[in-house]
Design a protein around this motif. Structure first.
Motif, PDB file in Angstrom:
ATOM      1  N   LEU A  66      -7.562   0.498  -7.011  1.00  0.00           N
ATOM      2  CA  LEU A  66      -7.184  -0.917  -7.012  1.00  0.00           C
ATOM      3  C   LEU A  66      -6.818  -1.385  -5.607  1.00  0.00           C
ATOM      4  CD1 LEU A  66      -5.049  -1.111 -10.289  1.00  0.00           C
ATOM      5  CD2 LEU A  66      -7.407  -1.889  -9.950  1.00  0.00           C
ATOM      6  N   TYR A  67      -6.198  -0.508  -4.817  1.00  0.00           N
ATOM      7  CA  TYR A  67      -5.894  -0.861  -3.423  1.00  0.00           C
ATOM      8  C   TYR A  67      -7.179  -1.048  -2.619  1.00  0.00           C
ATOM      9  CZ  TYR A  67      -1.005  -1.085  -1.990  1.00  0.00           C
ATOM     10  OH  TYR A  67       0.267  -1.517  -1.740  1.00  0.00           O
ATOM     11  N   MET A  68      -8.154  -0.186  -2.858  1.00  0.00           N
ATOM     12  CA  MET A  68      -9.440  -0.342  -2.175  1.00  0.00           C
ATOM     13  C   MET A  68     -10.056  -1.697  -2.507  1.00  0.00           C
ATOM     14  SD  MET A  68     -11.072   3.371  -2.984  1.00  0.00           S
ATOM     15  CE  MET A  68     -10.282   4.910  -2.531  1.00  0.00           C
ATOM     16  N   ILE A  69     -10.021  -2.071  -3.774  1.00  0.00           N
ATOM     17  CA  ILE A  69     -10.568  -3.355  -4.202  1.00  0.00           C
ATOM     18  C   ILE A  69      -9.814  -4.499  -3.537  1.00  0.00           C
ATOM     19  CG2 ILE A  69     -10.701  -4.919  -6.184  1.00  0.00           C
ATOM     20  CD1 ILE A  69     -11.381  -2.398  -7.891  1.00  0.00           C
ATOM     21  N   ARG A  70      -8.499  -4.418  -3.543  1.00  0.00           N
ATOM     22  CA  ARG A  70      -7.670  -5.547  -3.119  1.00  0.00           C
ATOM     23  C   ARG A  70      -7.633  -5.734  -1.606  1.00  0.00           C
ATOM     24  NH1 ARG A  70      -1.393  -6.509  -5.150  1.00  0.00           N
ATOM     25  NH2 ARG A  70      -1.479  -8.804  -5.106  1.00  0.00           N
ATOM     26  N   PHE A  71      -7.789  -4.642  -0.851  1.00  0.00           N
ATOM     27  CA  PHE A  71      -7.569  -4.738   0.592  1.00  0.00           C
ATOM     28  C   PHE A  71      -8.736  -4.228   1.436  1.00  0.00           C
ATOM     29  CE2 PHE A  71      -3.166  -4.378  -1.185  1.00  0.00           C
ATOM     30  CZ  PHE A  71      -2.756  -5.660  -0.842  1.00  0.00           C
ATOM     31  N   HIS A  72      -9.913  -4.027   0.849  1.00  0.00           N
ATOM     32  CA  HIS A  72     -11.005  -3.484   1.657  1.00  0.00           C
ATOM     33  C   HIS A  72     -11.470  -4.454   2.743  1.00  0.00           C
ATOM     34  CE1 HIS A  72     -13.448  -5.599  -1.477  1.00  0.00           C
ATOM     35  NE2 HIS A  72     -14.341  -5.742  -0.514  1.00  0.00           N
ATOM     36  N   ASP A 101       6.490   1.685   1.962  1.00  0.00           N
ATOM     37  CA  ASP A 101       6.035   3.080   1.867  1.00  0.00           C
ATOM     38  C   ASP A 101       4.763   3.205   1.040  1.00  0.00           C
ATOM     39  OD1 ASP A 101       8.166   3.865   3.410  1.00  0.00           O
ATOM     40  OD2 ASP A 101       9.404   4.526   1.715  1.00  0.00           O
ATOM     41  N   LYS A 102       4.654   2.428  -0.013  1.00  0.00           N
ATOM     42  CA  LYS A 102       3.450   2.485  -0.857  1.00  0.00           C
ATOM     43  C   LYS A 102       2.209   2.113  -0.061  1.00  0.00           C
ATOM     44  CE  LYS A 102       1.413   0.357  -4.983  1.00  0.00           C
ATOM     45  NZ  LYS A 102       1.600  -0.667  -6.039  1.00  0.00           N
ATOM     46  N   ASP A 103       2.298   1.051   0.726  1.00  0.00           N
ATOM     47  CA  ASP A 103       1.159   0.625   1.544  1.00  0.00           C
ATOM     48  C   ASP A 103       0.731   1.737   2.499  1.00  0.00           C
ATOM     49  OD1 ASP A 103       1.299  -1.990   0.424  1.00  0.00           O
ATOM     50  OD2 ASP A 103       2.844  -2.527   1.889  1.00  0.00           O
ATOM     51  N   MET A 104       1.692   2.415   3.094  1.00  0.00           N
ATOM     52  CA  MET A 104       1.362   3.470   4.051  1.00  0.00           C
ATOM     53  C   MET A 104       0.758   4.690   3.363  1.00  0.00           C
ATOM     54  SD  MET A 104       2.010   1.671   6.537  1.00  0.00           S
ATOM     55  CE  MET A 104       1.380   2.848   7.728  1.00  0.00           C
ATOM     56  N   ARG A 105       1.134   4.915   2.095  1.00  0.00           N
ATOM     57  CA  ARG A 105       0.482   5.996   1.337  1.00  0.00           C
ATOM     58  C   ARG A 105      -0.952   5.625   0.979  1.00  0.00           C
ATOM     59  NH1 ARG A 105       5.218   5.776  -1.711  1.00  0.00           N
ATOM     60  NH2 ARG A 105       4.045   4.983  -3.511  1.00  0.00           N
ATOM     61  N   MET A 106      -1.204   4.349   0.803  1.00  0.00           N
ATOM     62  CA  MET A 106      -2.509   3.898   0.326  1.00  0.00           C
ATOM     63  C   MET A 106      -3.516   3.640   1.439  1.00  0.00           C
ATOM     64  SD  MET A 106      -2.595   3.874  -2.941  1.00  0.00           S
ATOM     65  CE  MET A 106      -1.384   4.166  -4.239  1.00  0.00           C
ATOM     66  N   ILE A 107      -3.058   3.372   2.652  1.00  0.00           N
ATOM     67  CA  ILE A 107      -4.008   2.999   3.699  1.00  0.00           C
ATOM     68  C   ILE A 107      -5.053   4.078   3.997  1.00  0.00           C
ATOM     69  CG2 ILE A 107      -2.594   3.663   5.699  1.00  0.00           C
ATOM     70  CD1 ILE A 107      -3.563   1.072   7.069  1.00  0.00           C
ATOM     71  N   PRO A 108      -4.747   5.377   3.898  1.00  0.00           N
ATOM     72  CA  PRO A 108      -5.830   6.356   4.095  1.00  0.00           C
ATOM     73  C   PRO A 108      -6.950   6.223   3.068  1.00  0.00           C
ATOM     74  CG  PRO A 108      -3.685   7.422   4.289  1.00  0.00           C
ATOM     75  CD  PRO A 108      -3.433   6.052   3.735  1.00  0.00           C
ATOM     76  N   TRP A 109      -6.605   5.846   1.845  1.00  0.00           N
ATOM     77  CA  TRP A 109      -7.635   5.638   0.823  1.00  0.00           C
ATOM     78  C   TRP A 109      -8.499   4.427   1.158  1.00  0.00           C
ATOM     79  CZ3 TRP A 109      -8.922   9.055  -2.787  1.00  0.00           C
ATOM     80  CH2 TRP A 109      -7.985  10.026  -3.156  1.00  0.00           C
ATOM     81  N   VAL A 110      -7.872   3.358   1.622  1.00  0.00           N
ATOM     82  CA  VAL A 110      -8.629   2.160   1.990  1.00  0.00           C
ATOM     83  C   VAL A 110      -9.553   2.472   3.164  1.00  0.00           C
ATOM     84  CG1 VAL A 110      -8.473  -0.248   2.736  1.00  0.00           C
ATOM     85  CG2 VAL A 110      -6.781   0.666   1.136  1.00  0.00           C
ATOM     86  N   ARG A 111      -9.074   3.242   4.112  1.00  0.00           N
ATOM     87  CA  ARG A 111      -9.904   3.614   5.256  1.00  0.00           C
ATOM     88  C   ARG A 111     -11.049   4.535   4.832  1.00  0.00           C
ATOM     89  NH1 ARG A 111      -4.811   4.512   9.408  1.00  0.00           N
ATOM     90  NH2 ARG A 111      -4.843   2.395  10.297  1.00  0.00           N
ATOM     91  N   GLU A 112     -10.783   5.437   3.910  1.00  0.00           N
ATOM     92  CA  GLU A 112     -11.853   6.303   3.425  1.00  0.00           C
ATOM     93  C   GLU A 112     -12.928   5.478   2.722  1.00  0.00           C
ATOM     94  OE1 GLU A 112     -13.945   9.902   2.497  1.00  0.00           O
ATOM     95  OE2 GLU A 112     -12.525   9.288   4.044  1.00  0.00           O
ATOM     96  N   TYR A 141      -0.059  -6.233  11.130  1.00  0.00           N
ATOM     97  CA  TYR A 141       0.719  -6.515   9.919  1.00  0.00           C
ATOM     98  C   TYR A 141       1.443  -5.289   9.355  1.00  0.00           C
ATOM     99  CZ  TYR A 141      -1.826 -10.930  10.036  1.00  0.00           C
ATOM    100  OH  TYR A 141      -2.350 -12.134  10.426  1.00  0.00           O
ATOM    101  N   MET A 142       1.574  -4.241  10.149  1.00  0.00           N
ATOM    102  CA  MET A 142       2.304  -3.063   9.668  1.00  0.00           C
ATOM    103  C   MET A 142       3.776  -3.391   9.405  1.00  0.00           C
ATOM    104  SD  MET A 142       0.282  -0.542   9.236  1.00  0.00           S
ATOM    105  CE  MET A 142      -1.387  -0.025   9.679  1.00  0.00           C
ATOM    106  N   HIS A 143       4.303  -4.423  10.046  1.00  0.00           N
ATOM    107  CA  HIS A 143       5.706  -4.795   9.846  1.00  0.00           C
ATOM    108  C   HIS A 143       5.961  -5.362   8.449  1.00  0.00           C
ATOM    109  CE1 HIS A 143       3.639  -8.415  11.195  1.00  0.00           C
ATOM    110  NE2 HIS A 143       4.604  -9.123  10.643  1.00  0.00           N
ATOM    111  N   LEU A 144       4.896  -5.707   7.731  1.00  0.00           N
ATOM    112  CA  LEU A 144       5.047  -6.192   6.353  1.00  0.00           C
ATOM    113  C   LEU A 144       4.888  -5.076   5.323  1.00  0.00           C
ATOM    114  CD1 LEU A 144       2.990  -9.533   6.522  1.00  0.00           C
ATOM    115  CD2 LEU A 144       5.468  -9.225   6.792  1.00  0.00           C
ATOM    116  N   TYR A 152      -9.414  -6.121   7.331  1.00  0.00           N
ATOM    117  CA  TYR A 152      -9.717  -5.368   8.549  1.00  0.00           C
ATOM    118  C   TYR A 152      -8.599  -5.407   9.583  1.00  0.00           C
ATOM    119  CZ  TYR A 152     -14.465  -3.946   7.401  1.00  0.00           C
ATOM    120  OH  TYR A 152     -15.548  -3.324   6.827  1.00  0.00           O
ATOM    121  N   PRO A 153      -7.906  -6.539   9.768  1.00  0.00           N
ATOM    122  CA  PRO A 153      -6.825  -6.518  10.763  1.00  0.00           C
ATOM    123  C   PRO A 153      -5.775  -5.449  10.474  1.00  0.00           C
ATOM    124  CG  PRO A 153      -7.341  -8.775  10.138  1.00  0.00           C
ATOM    125  CD  PRO A 153      -8.093  -7.885   9.195  1.00  0.00           C
ATOM    126  N   TRP A 154      -5.605  -5.094   9.207  1.00  0.00           N
ATOM    127  CA  TRP A 154      -4.634  -4.075   8.807  1.00  0.00           C
ATOM    128  C   TRP A 154      -5.223  -2.675   8.880  1.00  0.00           C
ATOM    129  CZ3 TRP A 154      -4.370  -1.782   3.506  1.00  0.00           C
ATOM    130  CH2 TRP A 154      -3.260  -0.941   3.339  1.00  0.00           C
TER     131      TRP A 154
END
Length: 280
Positions: free
Chosen positions: A209-215, A232-243, A226-229, A218-220
Motif C-alpha cells: 500500500l505504501y508503494m501504491i500511495r507514494f511511488h 518511524d513508519k515512513d522510514m521503515r517503508m521507504i526501502p520498499w518504495v525505493r525497491e 520532506y524527511m522532517h515530516l 520522487y522528492p521524498w
C-alpha cells in the motif's frame, strides 16, 4: 542534472533501449514540451484547497464499479502526458513492471500485483479529470514546495499557496515528524488507488500500500526531501518504495509484453488480494 533525478537504483534487468541515466530526463527529448506543460498546470493548480476538494469528490468511491483487470486494460486508452520515457499506453507499462518484479521477487506475489496495478488510479483521466490532476510526480501541499520537485524553479509562480505564509514555511500546517499518513499530497493516481484499495478492504500488505500511495513521491524517495515530516513508519517503508521504484522506472522499454499470455497468472493474484467487482 536536476536534484530530483539523482536517485538511480541498480537493477540487473536487461535494457535494450536506454541507458539508466537516460530515464526521467526532464531537460530534453521529443516529449519535453508536453511534459513541461503538464507540470506547469499541475504546479499552478494543485493547492491545499484543491486537494481537499478532490478528496471529497473521489475518496467515497462512488464513480464506477469494475474488476481490477478491467481497470488495467482500460489504461490502453491513456498515454501519460507527464512521462518523458514512454509514449505508449499505460497497460503495457503495468505488465512490464509486474514482470520485472516477478523475475526478481518470484515469491512475493503481492509485490508483483502492486507492479501490475500501481497506475490504475489513472482511470480518473478517463472520467474527465485533467491529466495534471492524475499523473506525474507528487508532493505535499500545505507546506513549502521543496527543491526536489521537478521544474520547481519555474512552475509554481502562479500557485497562491507558494505565497501564503500559512503554507510556505518548512512545516506549514503540519508538525515535525507527524508522519506521511497525516500529510495531504498533491492529488493524483497514487492517493486515489490507495483510497480505492482501503475502501474495498483489499488485503495487499502495508508495504504494498505504501508503494501504491507514494511511488510518485520522487522528492521524498529519490532526493530525501520532506524527511522532517516523516515518522518511524515512513522510514521503515521507504526501502520498499525505493525497491518498487527501480522496476517502475527501468522496465519501460519498447519491447512490449504479450498481455493475453500473462493475464491468467495476474488474474489469480487479483482474485487473491482484491477480488470481484470493486467500487471506484
Amino acid at each position: 542534472m536536476h536534484p530530483s533525478l539523482a536517485y538511480r537504483p541498480i537493477l540487473d534487468l536487461e535494457q535494450k533501449d536506454k541507458d539508466k541515466t537516460e530515464y526521467r530526463n526532464f531537460e530534453s527529448g521529443s516529449l519535453i514540451d508536453r511534459v513541461y506543460n503538464t507540470y506547469k498546470l499541475m504546479h499552478t493548480n494543485q493547492t491545499l484547497d484543491f486537494v481537499k476538494q478532490k478528496h471529497s469528490e473521489w475518496s467515497g468511491c462512488g464513480h464506477a464499479q469494475m474488476e481490477v483487470m478491467e481497470a488495467v486494460i482500460s489504461l490502453d486508452q491513456l498515454v501519460d502526458e507527464s512521462d518523458p520515457d514512454v509514449d505508449f499506453p499505460n497497460s503495457y507499462h503495468a505488465f512490464q513492471t509486474a514482470e520485472g518484479i516477478r523475475r526478481e521477487h518470484p515469491h512475493k506475489d503481492w509485490f508483483q500485483l502492486v507492479g501490475l496495478i500501481h497506475d490504475i488510479g489513472k482511470i480518473m483521466a478517463l472520467s474527465g479529470e485533467p491529466q495534471w490532476a492524475v499523473v506525474g510526480d507528487t508532493f505535499p501541499v500545505g507546506c513549502r514546495f521543496q527543491n526536489g520537485i521537478v521544474f520547481r524553479g519555474s512552475t509554481f509562480v502562479d500557485n497562491p499557496d507558494d505565497k501564503n505564509p500559512a503554507y510556505n514555511s518548512e512545516c506549514g500546517i503540519y508538525k515535525p515528524n507527524c508522519g506521511l499518513d497525516n500529510v495531504l499530497m498533491s492529488w493524483g493516481h497514487d492517493e486515489y488507488l490507495y483510497r480505492v484499495m482501503k475502501f474495498n478492504k483489499c488485503t495487499i500488505p502495508e508495504e504494498g500500500l505504501y508503494m501504491i500511495r507514494f511511488h510518485s513521491f520522487y522528492p521524498w524517495h529519490s532526493h530525501g526531501d520532506y524527511m522532517h515530516l516523516c515518522d518511524d513508519k515512513d522510514m521503515r517503508m521507504i526501502p520498499w518504495v525505493r525497491e518498487f521504484n527501480k522496476f517502475d522506472l527501468y522496465t519501460k522499454t519498447t519491447e512490449l509484453p504479450d498481455i493475453e499470455k500473462l493475464k491468467p497468472y495476474y488474474q489469480s493474484l487479483i482474485d487473491k488480494y482484491c477480488p470481484g467487482v470493486l467500487k471506484w
